[in-house]
Enzyme design. Structure first.
Site, mmCIF file in Angstrom:
data_model
loop_
_atom_site.group_PDB
_atom_site.id
_atom_site.type_symbol
_atom_site.label_atom_id
_atom_site.label_comp_id
_atom_site.label_asym_id
_atom_site.label_seq_id
_atom_site.Cartn_x
_atom_site.Cartn_y
_atom_site.Cartn_z
ATOM 1 N N ASN A 133 0.784 -1.768 -0.456
ATOM 2 C CA ASN A 133 -0.180 0.013 -0.209
ATOM 3 C C ASN A 133 0.899 1.217 -0.369
ATOM 4 O O ASN A 133 1.987 1.396 0.922
ATOM 5 C CB ASN A 133 -0.959 -0.598 1.053
ATOM 6 N N SER A 192 5.021 7.237 2.405
ATOM 7 C CA SER A 192 5.403 5.147 3.398
ATOM 8 C C SER A 192 4.787 4.459 1.959
ATOM 9 O O SER A 192 3.653 4.175 1.764
ATOM 10 C CB SER A 192 5.036 4.793 4.356
ATOM 11 N N ASP A 230 -3.194 0.377 7.569
ATOM 12 C CA ASP A 230 -1.671 1.186 7.464
ATOM 13 C C ASP A 230 -0.750 1.086 8.356
ATOM 14 O O ASP A 230 -0.018 1.862 9.253
ATOM 15 C CB ASP A 230 -1.318 2.325 7.936
ATOM 16 N N HIS A 279 0.755 5.243 1.169
ATOM 17 C CA HIS A 279 0.506 5.746 2.490
ATOM 18 C C HIS A 279 1.132 7.221 2.549
ATOM 19 O O HIS A 279 2.324 6.943 2.278
ATOM 20 C CB HIS A 279 0.475 4.810 3.868
HETATM 21 C C1 GRF Z 1 -2.314 9.206 -2.835
HETATM 22 O O1 GRF Z 1 -2.043 9.985 -1.505
HETATM 23 C C2 GRF Z 1 -1.859 8.172 -1.706
HETATM 24 O O2 GRF Z 1 -0.756 7.785 -0.993
HETATM 25 C C3 GRF Z 1 -3.489 7.782 -1.026
HETATM 26 O O3 GRF Z 1 -4.296 7.893 -1.807
HETATM 27 C C4 GRF Z 1 -3.714 9.029 -2.780
HETATM 28 C C5 GRF Z 1 -4.045 8.030 -4.005
HETATM 29 O O4 GRF Z 1 -3.864 9.260 -5.695
HETATM 30 N N1 GRF Z 1 -3.199 6.299 -0.508
HETATM 31 P P1 GRF Z 1 -4.013 8.730 -6.416
HETATM 32 O O5 GRF Z 1 -5.508 8.121 -6.403
HETATM 33 O O6 GRF Z 1 -3.278 7.594 -6.849
HETATM 34 O O7 GRF Z 1 -3.869 9.442 -7.496
#
Ligand code: GRF
Length: 204
Positions: A100, A129, A138, A102
């Site tokens: 994932n 991360s 997370d 995050h």
């Molecule tokens: C990103 O900031 C990611 O870290 C978080 O959600 C957002 C997704 O953005 N989990 P995208 O859909 O990839 O533009």
């Protein structure tokens, strides 16, 4: 060529970065829990097989997702802006295979509103991360991080904007390193070039 399935819920900019950097890996399927999102449009534009799964019955949706992942013989599952919490049953079925991204320097700020929390706490450093997914939100072992200096004039919006570009680089590099088997996600833990990973890699 490492086969990858990506799960998304929205804008899909991380998916787009992954699609544009496919070198040693191939995105074989994109799964969304929402219809009509930009991320699905991007998947279609790249000719990638994609599925919308209604997550209202999450047990059923997870079963369908598992079947897709296994039928496609995906070696890696990437949560790229996927906003649903996966059950421990799902996580165990794909153990050591789900990562994932995050937008915080975990273990700081799991969950939502990470950029605002950085501002509220007066942090001088922010970041993102990439971590292994375990049963807690997370929470799994952090593989790599990218860091960002917080400027006095920053707010949650500017932080999000600055961080997203770094997220794209972080995620694509980690996935390439996994595809090249420099990073291995073993049951014993994460290794980098066959040495145990003792602290997250830094990818700026
Ligand atoms: C990103 O900031 C990611 O870290 C978080 O959600 C957002 C997704 O953005 N989990 P995208 O859909 O990839 O533009």
């Amino acid at each position: 060529m490492m086969k990858v399935t990506v799960l998304i819920s929205g804008r899909g900019s991380n998916l787009e970065a992954l699609l544009e950097n496919q070198t040693d890996y191939q995105i074989v399927h994109v799964i969304s829990n929402k219809p009509d999102i930009r991320g699905l449009t991007i998947a279609k534009a790249h000719g990638v097989v994609n599925s919308y799964l209604n997550w209202q019955n999450s047990e059923h949706a997870e079963l369908m997702a598992s079947e897709i992942i296994e039928q496609e013989q995906s070696e890696l599952v990437i949560l790229a802006g996927f906003m649903k919490i996966l059950s421990s049953k799902f996580v165990q079925r794909h153990r050591q295979k789900i990562i994932n991204i995050h937008p915080s320097l975990l273990p700081k700020y799991p969950g939502l509103h990470t950029h605002q929390q950085v501002i509220d706490h007066g942090d001088l450093i922010h970041g993102a991360s990439v971590h292994l997914v375990d049963e807690q939100l997370d929470h799994g072992a952090v593989i790599a991080q990218t860091k960002l200096t917080v400027e006095p004039k920053d707010d949650a919006l500017t932080l999000a904007e600055k961080l997203i570009a770094k997220e794209h680089k972080l995620l694509t590099q980690v996935v390439s390193l996994i595809a090249q088997q420099h990073i291995k996600l073993n049951h014993q833990g994460i290794s980098v070039n066959d040495q145990p990973l003792l602290a997250p890699m830094i990818i700026d």
